[in-house]
Design a protein around this motif. Structure first.
Motif, PDB file in Angstrom:
ATOM      1  N   ASP A  84    -108.199  -8.678  58.636  1.00 54.07           N
ATOM      2  CA  ASP A  84    -107.312  -8.811  59.789  1.00 54.07           C
ATOM      3  C   ASP A  84    -105.986  -9.440  59.385  1.00 54.07           C
ATOM      4  O   ASP A  84    -104.917  -8.998  59.812  1.00 54.07           O
ATOM      5  N   VAL A  85    -106.050 -10.487  58.565  1.00 49.40           N
ATOM      6  CA  VAL A  85    -104.835 -11.150  58.114  1.00 49.40           C
ATOM      7  C   VAL A  85    -104.032 -10.219  57.212  1.00 49.40           C
ATOM      8  O   VAL A  85    -102.804 -10.165  57.288  1.00 49.40           O
ATOM      9  N   PHE A  86    -104.730  -9.461  56.373  1.00 54.01           N
ATOM     10  CA  PHE A  86    -104.059  -8.506  55.492  1.00 54.01           C
ATOM     11  C   PHE A  86    -103.211  -7.544  56.304  1.00 54.01           C
ATOM     12  O   PHE A  86    -102.041  -7.304  55.980  1.00 54.01           O
ATOM     13  N   ARG A  87    -103.787  -7.005  57.377  1.00 51.34           N
ATOM     14  CA  ARG A  87    -103.054  -6.024  58.192  1.00 51.34           C
ATOM     15  C   ARG A  87    -101.833  -6.673  58.848  1.00 51.34           C
ATOM     16  O   ARG A  87    -100.761  -6.071  58.919  1.00 51.34           O
ATOM     17  N   ALA A  88    -102.001  -7.903  59.341  1.00 50.62           N
ATOM     18  CA  ALA A  88    -100.893  -8.592  60.006  1.00 50.62           C
ATOM     19  C   ALA A  88     -99.745  -8.871  59.040  1.00 50.62           C
ATOM     20  O   ALA A  88     -98.571  -8.676  59.374  1.00 50.62           O
ATOM     21  N   ILE A  89    -100.092  -9.324  57.834  1.00 49.22           N
ATOM     22  CA  ILE A  89     -99.059  -9.634  56.850  1.00 49.22           C
ATOM     23  C   ILE A  89     -98.420  -8.354  56.319  1.00 49.22           C
ATOM     24  O   ILE A  89     -97.200  -8.270  56.143  1.00 49.22           O
ATOM     25  N   LYS A  90     -99.239  -7.342  56.083  1.00 51.13           N
ATOM     26  CA  LYS A  90     -98.735  -6.067  55.564  1.00 51.13           C
ATOM     27  C   LYS A  90     -97.673  -5.476  56.488  1.00 51.13           C
ATOM     28  O   LYS A  90     -96.655  -4.948  56.037  1.00 51.13           O
ATOM     29  N   ALA A  91     -97.908  -5.603  57.809  1.00 43.15           N
ATOM     30  CA  ALA A  91     -96.984  -5.036  58.786  1.00 43.15           C
ATOM     31  C   ALA A  91     -95.653  -5.776  58.822  1.00 43.15           C
ATOM     32  O   ALA A  91     -94.652  -5.230  59.292  1.00 43.15           O
ATOM     33  N   ALA A  92     -95.631  -7.011  58.324  1.00 45.71           N
ATOM     34  CA  ALA A  92     -94.426  -7.843  58.419  1.00 45.71           C
ATOM     35  C   ALA A  92     -93.689  -7.996  57.094  1.00 45.71           C
ATOM     36  O   ALA A  92     -92.709  -8.732  57.011  1.00 45.71           O
ATOM     37  N   THR A  93     -94.163  -7.307  56.064  1.00 47.75           N
ATOM     38  CA  THR A  93     -93.524  -7.481  54.756  1.00 47.75           C
ATOM     39  C   THR A  93     -93.113  -6.121  54.178  1.00 47.75           C
ATOM     40  O   THR A  93     -93.732  -5.104  54.485  1.00 47.75           O
ATOM     41  N   PRO A  94     -92.066  -6.115  53.316  1.00 45.96           N
ATOM     42  CA  PRO A  94     -91.280  -7.287  52.918  1.00 45.96           C
ATOM     43  C   PRO A  94     -90.412  -7.774  54.069  1.00 45.96           C
ATOM     44  O   PRO A  94     -90.045  -6.994  54.943  1.00 45.96           O
ATOM     45  N   GLY A 191    -106.516 -18.171  62.812  1.00 48.59           N
ATOM     46  CA  GLY A 191    -105.505 -17.459  63.572  1.00 48.59           C
ATOM     47  C   GLY A 191    -104.124 -17.685  63.007  1.00 48.59           C
ATOM     48  O   GLY A 191    -103.943 -18.339  61.978  1.00 48.59           O
ATOM     49  N   ALA A 192    -103.127 -17.125  63.700  1.00 50.08           N
ATOM     50  CA  ALA A 192    -101.738 -17.267  63.259  1.00 50.08           C
ATOM     51  C   ALA A 192    -101.093 -18.435  63.997  1.00 50.08           C
ATOM     52  O   ALA A 192    -100.955 -18.408  65.216  1.00 50.08           O
ATOM     53  N   GLU A 193    -100.697 -19.459  63.254  1.00 48.32           N
ATOM     54  CA  GLU A 193     -99.991 -20.607  63.829  1.00 48.32           C
ATOM     55  C   GLU A 193     -98.557 -20.599  63.297  1.00 48.32           C
ATOM     56  O   GLU A 193     -98.331 -20.641  62.090  1.00 48.32           O
ATOM     57  N   ILE A 194     -97.603 -20.559  64.218  1.00 47.87           N
ATOM     58  CA  ILE A 194     -96.196 -20.550  63.811  1.00 47.87           C
ATOM     59  C   ILE A 194     -95.771 -21.984  63.522  1.00 47.87           C
ATOM     60  O   ILE A 194     -95.702 -22.826  64.411  1.00 47.87           O
ATOM     61  N   VAL A 195     -95.503 -22.248  62.247  1.00 46.60           N
ATOM     62  CA  VAL A 195     -95.140 -23.591  61.795  1.00 46.60           C
ATOM     63  C   VAL A 195     -93.637 -23.811  61.883  1.00 46.60           C
ATOM     64  O   VAL A 195     -93.173 -24.908  62.170  1.00 46.60           O
ATOM     65  N   ARG A 196     -92.868 -22.761  61.629  1.00 45.30           N
ATOM     66  CA  ARG A 196     -91.407 -22.862  61.692  1.00 45.30           C
ATOM     67  C   ARG A 196     -90.828 -21.545  62.182  1.00 45.30           C
ATOM     68  O   ARG A 196     -91.185 -20.480  61.695  1.00 45.30           O
TER      69      ARG A 196
END
Length: 206
Positions: A84-94, A191-196
Motif C-alpha cells: 500500500d505504501v509502495f503504491r502511494a509513494i510511487k504515485a507521488a515520485t519523482p 498510515g500517512a502522517e504529514i510532518v511538514r
C-alpha cells in the motif's frame, strides 16, 4: 575555498557532473540544487560529511537525514515498504516529497532516528540531480540547506558560494530552485502522517 560549478539546468555537462561525482566519492561535501531548495550532500557512509552537515545546520541526533535516490530500485534497498505504501509513494515520485520509513540494514546506524530506526528517502524531479545520482551510482546523504536562525533559505548558487565558501567543498549552480522545502510524509506508523507541508501537494495523503 569551495569549487563552483555552473551547470546547465536541462542539459548538464557530462564532464562537470563527472568531476563533481569524483569529488563526492573522495569525501567532498557539496551544496546542490533540487526540485525544492538547495541541499547539502555527501557520499553515503561519509562520517565527516555527516558531522559537517550537522554543524552547518546545528542539528541534533533526532534529525531525519535523507537518502536522495535516483529511482525506486535504489530506494528499495534502504527502506522497508509494504504494497500500500509502495503504491502511494510511487504515485507521488519523482517529486518534492521526503518519505520517512523504517530503514533496512543497508543504512549506516548514525543516519537512523535513535528511537524509531527510520530514515528519510526521496526521488527528486530535477535533471541535474538525476544526472549526478546516475554518475555516483548510489544515494546522496542529504539535508535541506536551511541555515539556523535564518527565516529564508539561500536560493542562489553564488550566494551559497559566498556564505559557505569555507565550510563546503563544492557548490553546484543550475539556477533558482525555489524557497519551499519538500513535503515530509511519515509512513513509519502505518498510515500517512504529514510532518511538514512544503512544495509537494498533500491532497493525496490527507
Amino acid at each position: 575555498m569551495a569549487k563552483y560549478f555552473d551547470v546547465h539546468p536541462e542539459n548538464p555537462q557530462a564532464r562537470t557532473i563527472g568531476n563533481v561525482a569524483d569529488s563526492i566519492r573522495s569525501g567532498a561535501l557539496v551544496a546542490y540544487p533540487t526540485d525544492s531548495l538547495y541541499a547539502l550532500g555527501c557520499q553515503l557512509g561519509n562520517r565527516d560529511g555527516l558531522d559537517r552537515i550537522r554543524s552547518i545546520r546545528d542539528l541534533d541526533d533526532r534529525h531525519h537525514f535523507t537518502l536522495v535516490c535516483q529511482n525506486f530500485a535504489q530506494l528499495g534497498q534502504f527502506v522497508q515498504i509494504d504494497n500500500d505504501v509502495f503504491r502511494a509513494i510511487k504515485a507521488a515520485t519523482p517529486g518534492s516529497y521526503t518519505f520517512i520509513l523504517p530503514a533496512t540494514k543497508e543504512v549506516p546506524r548514525q543516519l537512523l532516528h535513535p528511537k524509531k530506526k527510520t530514515v528519510g528517502v526521496r526521488i527528486p524531479d530535477h535533471t541535474v540531480v538525476q544526472a549526478l545520482l546516475a554518475e555516483i551510482g548510489e544515494p546522496l546523504l542529504s539535508s535541506s540547506l536551511l541555515l539556523p536562525d535564518e527565516p529564508e533559505p539561500l536560493t542562489q548558487g553564488w550566494e551559497i558560494k559566498e556564505r559557505l565558501d569555507h565550510v563546503v567543498d563544492i557548490v553546484v549552480d543550475s539556477g533558482d530552485c525555489g524557497t519551499k522545502p519538500t513535503t515530509v510524509i511519515d509512513f513509519s506508523g502505518g498510515g500517512a502522517e504529514i510532518v511538514r507541508y512544503g512544495a509537494g501537494d498533500t491532497a493525496r495523503f490527507e
